[in-house]
Write a protein that holds these residues in place. Structure first.
Motif, PDB file in Angstrom:
ATOM      1  N   LYS A   1       7.852  -5.542   4.506  1.00 44.22           N
ATOM      2  CA  LYS A   1       8.325  -6.585   3.586  1.00 44.22           C
ATOM      3  C   LYS A   1       7.145  -7.187   2.800  1.00 44.22           C
ATOM      4  CE  LYS A   1       9.470 -11.348   3.629  1.00 44.22           C
ATOM      5  NZ  LYS A   1       9.428 -12.531   4.466  1.00 44.22           N
ATOM      6  N   ALA A   2       6.056  -7.470   3.494  1.00 38.39           N
ATOM      7  CA  ALA A   2       4.903  -8.098   2.829  1.00 38.39           C
ATOM      8  C   ALA A   2       4.378  -7.209   1.703  1.00 38.39           C
ATOM      9  CB  ALA A   2       3.805  -8.388   3.848  1.00 38.39           C
ATOM     10  N   HIS A   3       4.227  -5.933   1.990  1.00 36.70           N
ATOM     11  CA  HIS A   3       3.718  -5.022   0.962  1.00 36.70           C
ATOM     12  C   HIS A   3       4.707  -4.893  -0.194  1.00 36.70           C
ATOM     13  CE1 HIS A   3      -0.036  -3.018   2.593  1.00 36.70           C
ATOM     14  NE2 HIS A   3       0.330  -3.812   3.597  1.00 36.70           N
ATOM     15  N   ARG A   4       5.991  -4.871   0.120  1.00 34.60           N
ATOM     16  CA  ARG A   4       6.997  -4.775  -0.946  1.00 34.60           C
ATOM     17  C   ARG A   4       6.863  -5.986  -1.883  1.00 34.60           C
ATOM     18  NH1 ARG A   4      11.464  -4.538   2.168  1.00 34.60           N
ATOM     19  NH2 ARG A   4      12.075  -6.700   1.748  1.00 34.60           N
ATOM     20  N   HIS A   5       6.680  -7.159  -1.295  1.00 31.94           N
ATOM     21  CA  HIS A   5       6.517  -8.355  -2.126  1.00 31.94           C
ATOM     22  C   HIS A   5       5.232  -8.311  -2.961  1.00 31.94           C
ATOM     23  CE1 HIS A   5       9.393 -11.267   0.222  1.00 31.94           C
ATOM     24  NE2 HIS A   5      10.015 -10.601  -0.718  1.00 31.94           N
ATOM     25  N   ALA A   6       4.176  -7.798  -2.369  1.00 29.54           N
ATOM     26  CA  ALA A   6       2.877  -7.826  -3.057  1.00 29.54           C
ATOM     27  C   ALA A   6       2.846  -6.925  -4.285  1.00 29.54           C
ATOM     28  CB  ALA A   6       1.762  -7.447  -2.092  1.00 29.54           C
ATOM     29  N   VAL A   7       3.734  -5.943  -4.315  1.00 28.52           N
ATOM     30  CA  VAL A   7       3.761  -5.045  -5.478  1.00 28.52           C
ATOM     31  C   VAL A   7       3.911  -5.846  -6.766  1.00 28.52           C
ATOM     32  CG1 VAL A   7       5.128  -3.260  -6.632  1.00 28.52           C
ATOM     33  CG2 VAL A   7       4.625  -3.055  -4.181  1.00 28.52           C
ATOM     34  N   GLY A   8       4.659  -6.942  -6.699  1.00 27.65           N
ATOM     35  CA  GLY A   8       4.894  -7.750  -7.891  1.00 27.65           C
ATOM     36  C   GLY A   8       3.845  -8.819  -8.146  1.00 27.65           C
ATOM     37  N   ASN A   9       2.788  -8.854  -7.339  1.00 25.21           N
ATOM     38  CA  ASN A   9       1.779  -9.914  -7.476  1.00 25.21           C
ATOM     39  C   ASN A   9       0.470  -9.351  -8.009  1.00 25.21           C
ATOM     40  OD1 ASN A   9      -0.035 -11.993  -7.234  1.00 25.21           O
ATOM     41  ND2 ASN A   9       0.378 -12.397  -5.062  1.00 25.21           N
ATOM     42  N   PRO A  10       0.148  -9.634  -9.256  1.00 24.26           N
ATOM     43  CA  PRO A  10      -1.073  -9.054  -9.840  1.00 24.26           C
ATOM     44  C   PRO A  10      -2.356  -9.506  -9.146  1.00 24.26           C
ATOM     45  CG  PRO A  10      -0.110 -10.711 -11.314  1.00 24.26           C
ATOM     46  CD  PRO A  10       0.875 -10.490 -10.206  1.00 24.26           C
ATOM     47  N   HIS A  11      -2.295 -10.560  -8.326  1.00 22.06           N
ATOM     48  CA  HIS A  11      -3.490 -11.030  -7.630  1.00 22.06           C
ATOM     49  C   HIS A  11      -3.612 -10.498  -6.212  1.00 22.06           C
ATOM     50  CE1 HIS A  11      -2.810 -14.280 -10.714  1.00 22.06           C
ATOM     51  NE2 HIS A  11      -4.042 -13.897 -10.972  1.00 22.06           N
ATOM     52  N   ALA A  12      -2.664  -9.681  -5.789  1.00 21.32           N
ATOM     53  CA  ALA A  12      -2.649  -9.237  -4.393  1.00 21.32           C
ATOM     54  C   ALA A  12      -3.635  -8.102  -4.143  1.00 21.32           C
ATOM     55  CB  ALA A  12      -1.244  -8.799  -4.005  1.00 21.32           C
ATOM     56  N   GLN A  13      -4.098  -8.031  -2.897  1.00 28.17           N
ATOM     57  CA  GLN A  13      -5.027  -6.979  -2.497  1.00 28.17           C
ATOM     58  C   GLN A  13      -4.339  -5.614  -2.417  1.00 28.17           C
ATOM     59  OE1 GLN A  13      -7.164  -8.011   1.043  1.00 28.17           O
ATOM     60  NE2 GLN A  13      -8.557  -6.268   0.903  1.00 28.17           N
ATOM     61  N   PHE A  14      -3.129  -5.593  -1.829  1.00 26.19           N
ATOM     62  CA  PHE A  14      -2.414  -4.320  -1.626  1.00 26.19           C
ATOM     63  C   PHE A  14      -1.129  -4.314  -2.431  1.00 26.19           C
ATOM     64  CE2 PHE A  14      -4.534  -4.808   2.658  1.00 26.19           C
ATOM     65  CZ  PHE A  14      -5.563  -3.916   2.376  1.00 26.19           C
ATOM     66  N   ARG A  15      -1.094  -3.532  -3.494  1.00 25.28           N
ATOM     67  CA  ARG A  15       0.091  -3.510  -4.336  1.00 25.28           C
ATOM     68  C   ARG A  15       0.838  -2.204  -4.183  1.00 25.28           C
ATOM     69  NH1 ARG A  15      -0.647  -5.690 -10.137  1.00 25.28           N
ATOM     70  NH2 ARG A  15       1.598  -5.887  -9.819  1.00 25.28           N
ATOM     71  N   LYS A  16       0.791  -1.627  -3.006  1.00 26.18           N
ATOM     72  CA  LYS A  16       1.587  -0.422  -2.804  1.00 26.18           C
ATOM     73  C   LYS A  16       2.439  -0.583  -1.563  1.00 26.18           C
ATOM     74  CE  LYS A  16      -1.424   2.195   0.061  1.00 26.18           C
ATOM     75  NZ  LYS A  16      -2.048   3.217   0.647  1.00 26.18           N
ATOM     76  N   PRO A  17       3.675  -0.086  -1.635  1.00 28.72           N
ATOM     77  CA  PRO A  17       4.596  -0.220  -0.499  1.00 28.72           C
ATOM     78  C   PRO A  17       4.106   0.596   0.694  1.00 28.72           C
ATOM     79  CG  PRO A  17       5.736   0.537  -2.506  1.00 28.72           C
ATOM     80  CD  PRO A  17       4.275   0.628  -2.768  1.00 28.72           C
ATOM     81  N   VAL A  18       4.471   0.128   1.887  1.00 26.87           N
ATOM     82  CA  VAL A  18       4.244   0.938   3.091  1.00 26.87           C
ATOM     83  C   VAL A  18       5.578   1.064   3.818  1.00 26.87           C
ATOM     84  CG1 VAL A  18       1.834   0.216   3.377  1.00 26.87           C
ATOM     85  CG2 VAL A  18       3.654  -1.036   4.562  1.00 26.87           C
ATOM     86  N   THR A  19       5.678   2.098   4.656  1.00 22.44           N
ATOM     87  CA  THR A  19       6.907   2.334   5.424  1.00 22.44           C
ATOM     88  C   THR A  19       6.649   2.024   6.890  1.00 22.44           C
ATOM     89  OG1 THR A  19       6.311   4.603   5.941  1.00 22.44           O
ATOM     90  CG2 THR A  19       7.496   4.226   3.861  1.00 22.44           C
ATOM     91  N   VAL A  20       7.735   1.933   7.648  1.00 21.59           N
ATOM     92  CA  VAL A  20       7.602   1.756   9.092  1.00 21.59           C
ATOM     93  C   VAL A  20       6.750   2.884   9.674  1.00 21.59           C
ATOM     94  CG1 VAL A  20       8.881   1.817  11.279  1.00 21.59           C
ATOM     95  CG2 VAL A  20       9.732   0.428   9.353  1.00 21.59           C
TER      96      VAL A  20
END
Lengths: 375, 375
Positions: free
Chosen positions: B166-185
Motif C-alpha cells: 500500500k505504501a509504495h502504491r501511494h508513493a507512486v503519486g508523490n513526486p517527493h517520494a524516495q520509492f515511486r515504484k509499486p511492489v508486490t507481496v
C-alpha cells in the motif's frame, strides 16, 4: 504572563563515576524538591553529546523515565554549549503560552570517561570542515582572539592569566566546583600549551555533571528578559567586527535582553558569563557593555566577590567546570541561589538583578538572560 | 491564542548528493516563500544526528546562517525520530506565548552517504545498553511485535506485506517520494531478511531530505491540538500493556490531542502515521483509536487514497522515505497540502481535519498533532 524560576539544584561538577542517568536524577530530584513540584508538566533536557559521548540517544526519555515522570512530555533542546539557556528560553515560552505551569529544565553531560582526543574531535565539529582543515578548532580560534586582545589592549600574557587565577579563587568557596584549589599566574604559565598563547589553565576543563531548574508560573525569581542572537557558522565569514576581540552576537543578545527586561546595565548586581577561555573573562564583560576596562576592573577587585560587579563567583566554566549541556543550567542555578540569598559564602550582598551569558559555538549562538528577585 | 501553519515545503526525499546545508536551504526557502514570510522571528531545527552522521554540531546556526537569517534566534529540538513534531509543538508555544509571530521549523537529515553498519550502530543507541546486549535493536523489537501481532490477530506473513504494498502504491503519486515504484507481496517476501519475520521491504529506508513549515500567528491551517506522551526507555521495563502489540504512549498522546482539539475520531479526514515498519501500519491505526480492524480496512480500501480514512497517502515513512529528523515535518507538509487543497493527484476530497502521529524511540516518545483547515 511572566515565567519564574521556582527551584534549582546542581550536582557536584568534576570527574564523576555515576551514569548520565544517575547524574540527571540527582540534579532533577533536588530541583523539583526545591521548587515543591511533584509532577512537572513538561521536561526539557539540555545535553550536547548524548549519543557521541553518553551512549544514549533519545536522552529526553531516559531522563523523564529515570525521574519517574512518565508519561510527561519531554524533548531535548540543543544549541551547542548554550543548550541550557536555549532550554530555559523555550521553557519560558511553554509557561507563558499557558501550556505548562511547571517545566523541569535539566542539563547533563558526561565527558571525562572518554579519551581527550575523542572529545576534541567531537567538539571540533562545531566549526565547519573548511575551518577544521586549517586547524581552526575552538581553542585555536580563541588563541587568535587572545593574541588580538593582547595586541589591542597592550595586555601581557601574565594579565591574561589573571582570569583563571580569579576563577579558581572563586571556586574555592563553591562545594559543587570541579577545582577548589587556587592557582597562580606562574601555575598558568607553566601549564602545558594548548594553542599558543593559551595553556591548559586558560581553558575550561572536561567535566561531568548535571544541573536543573524548574521554570514555573510563579516563583521567587522572575525571568525578566531573554536575548538571543546567532552569528556566522564559519568564523571566517564574520563581517562588520573591526576588532576581532569580541562577539557581536553577545552585543545583540544583551541589547535584546535589557530592552525586554526594561533594565539598565547598572541595575545588574551579579553576573555569570561564559568564560570557557581566559580571554573571554575580558571580552565577554566588554561585549555585555557592563564595564569599559575589564582587565583594570579585575585587577582592582570590581569583578571579584565583594566588588561592585562580581562575575562568576562560583568559579565560572573555568573552575566550576564545563559539562557542556549542563553549563547554562549551572549558571541559572548559581543566580537562583544568589537572588534567593542562599549562596552561602559566595553570597553577593543585596543581589536583586542577575545576568547570565551563555555562548554556543565560537560566538555563533549567544543567550543573555536577565533574572530578577521577586520582592 | 492559536497557532497556525502558514506555509510548508519539502525537498525530494531519497539519495541526495547535496550537503545538509543545501537540503535545508531548499526546504527552508520554499517554506518561507509559501508562507510569505521574509524574516521569521525564530528558527527551530529538527535533526537527530547532525554530529554523528552530518559532521555538523551546532546545526541550528548552520541552518540559520545558510538561509541568510542571522542574527535570528535558533535552536535545535530533538526527540529521536519524533524530533520534527517536538519542534512544531515548541514553535506553537513560541507563537502562543507572544514571543514570535512566525517560526521556521525545519527538519533535515543526511544519511545515505554513511555505511549501513554505521547508521545501524547510531540508531541502536536509542535502546539502552542492556537491551542492545540482547540484540534488541529497533528492527529486532519490531520483529517481536510483528510476531505477536500475527499471533494475536491470526494474520499471515503475507498480510503483513500488504502494508508496504500500500505504501509504495501511494508513493507512486508523490513526486517527493524516495520509492515511486509499486511492489508486490511476493517482492516483500523475497527481499532480504532483517529480523525475522521482517524483511527489507518491511522497513522504512535510509533517506536524505529536508522538510519545513512556518508556524505563525495566522495561516490557513490551525494547529488544533497536540498530545505527547513518553514511555519507558527500556522496552523490557514496560508494564501494563497486555498485548505487546501496540504503544500505550500513542493512546495517551491521542487522548490528549483529541481532548485539546475538542474533536472526535470520526472528525479526522486524513492521517499521517509513523509506519517505520510494516506492523506499525496496523498497530498505529488501532492505537490511535481510528479503526477497529486495520488489516480488514486496508484490504477493503478504507485506508487507501479514495477510501473513507486514507492514511499515508504520500507513501509514509516506508515509501516517501525516513530522513529521521525531517520525518515529522514531512508529515506536516503533506497534511498542509491536503488541508489547503494542494495535494494534486493525492488530494483527499474535502479534507478538513488531519492527524499526524510521530514516534521517537520504540514507542517511548509519541506525538499526535491535529490540524484543521481554517474556513
Amino acid at each position: 504572563m511572566d515565567a519564574y524560576l521556582s527551584g534549582a539544584a546542581t550536582t557536584r561538577f568534576g570527574r564523576r563515576s555515576e551514569s548520565l542517568a544517575a547524574l540527571a536524577r540527582e540534579a532533577g530530584e533536588a530541583a523539583l524538591a526545591a521548587a515543591g513540584v511533584d509532577r512537572p508538566d513538561h521536561v526539557l533536557v539540555s545535553c550536547q553529546f548524548p549519543g557521541e559521548l553518553g551512549d544514549a540517544e533519545n536522552v529526553a526519555v531516559l531522563v523523564a523515565d529515570t525521574l519517574g515522570l512518565l508519561p510527561v512530555p519531554a524533548a531535548r533542546v540543543e544549541a551547542a554549549p548554550a543548550s541550557g539557556s536555549a532550554a530555559v528560553a523555550l521553557a519560558r515560552a511553554l509557561v507563558r503560552s499557558g501550556e505548562a505551569r511547571d517545566v523541569l529544565v535539566l542539563g547533563v553531560e558526561r565527558m571525562t570517561h572518554r579519551p581527550s582526543a575523542e572529545i576534541a574531535s567531537v567538539l571540533a565539529r562545531m566549526t565547519p570542515p573548511s575551518e577544521r582543515a586549517l586547524g581552526l578548532t575552538m581553542p585555536a580560534l580563541t588563541a587568535l582572539m587572545a593574541r588580538r586582545w593582547m595586541h589591542a589592549t597592550g595586555a601581557s600574557r601574565e594579565d591574561l592569566a589573571l582570569a583563571p587565577v580569579k576563577a579558581h579563587r572563586h571556586a574555592v568557596g563553591n562545594p559543587h566546583a570541579q577545582f577548589r584549589k587556587p592557582v597562580t599566574v606562574a601555575d598558568v604559565l607553566a601549564s602545558p600549551p594548548v594553542a599558543d598563547p593559551l595553556r591548559v589553565l586558560d581553558c575550561a576543563p572536561v567535566t561531568d555533571g548535571a544541573a536543573a531548574v524548574v521554570v514555573s508560573h510563579r516563583g521567587p525569581v522572575r525571568i525578566a528578559g531573554v536575548g538571543q542572537a546567532t552569528d556566522t557558522y564559519a568564523y571566517t565569514d564574520r563581517r562588520g567586527e573591526p576588532s576581532l576581540v569580541g562577539f557581536p552576537a553577545t552585543r545583540v543578545a544583551a541589547h535584546k535582553a535589557f530592552s525586554e527586561a526594561r533594565k539598565m546595565r547598572r541595575d545588574v548586581d551579579v553576573v555569570e558569563h561564559h568564560d570557557a577561555f581566559s580571554v573571554l573573562e575580558f571580552a565577554n564583560v566588554a561585549d555585555l557593555g557592563l564595564l569599559d576596562d575589564p582587565l583594570a576592573r579585575l585587577e582592582d577587585g570590581t569583578t571579584s566577590l565583594g566588588g561592585a560587579l562580581p562575575t562568576n563567583v562560583g568559579g565560572g566554566l573555568k573552575a566550576r567546570g564545563h559539562p557542556v549541556g549542563a553549563t547554562g543550567l549551572a549558571q541559572a542555578v548559581e543566580l537562583f541561589a544568589q537572588l534567593t540569598r542562599n549562596a552561602g559564602a559566595r553570597q553577593v550582598d543585596g543581589a536583586k538583578v542577575a545576568l547570565a551569558h551563555n555562548i554556543g559555538g565560537f560566538g555563533s549562538n549567544v543567550f543573555v538572560t536577565l533574572y530578577e528577585a521577586v520582592a
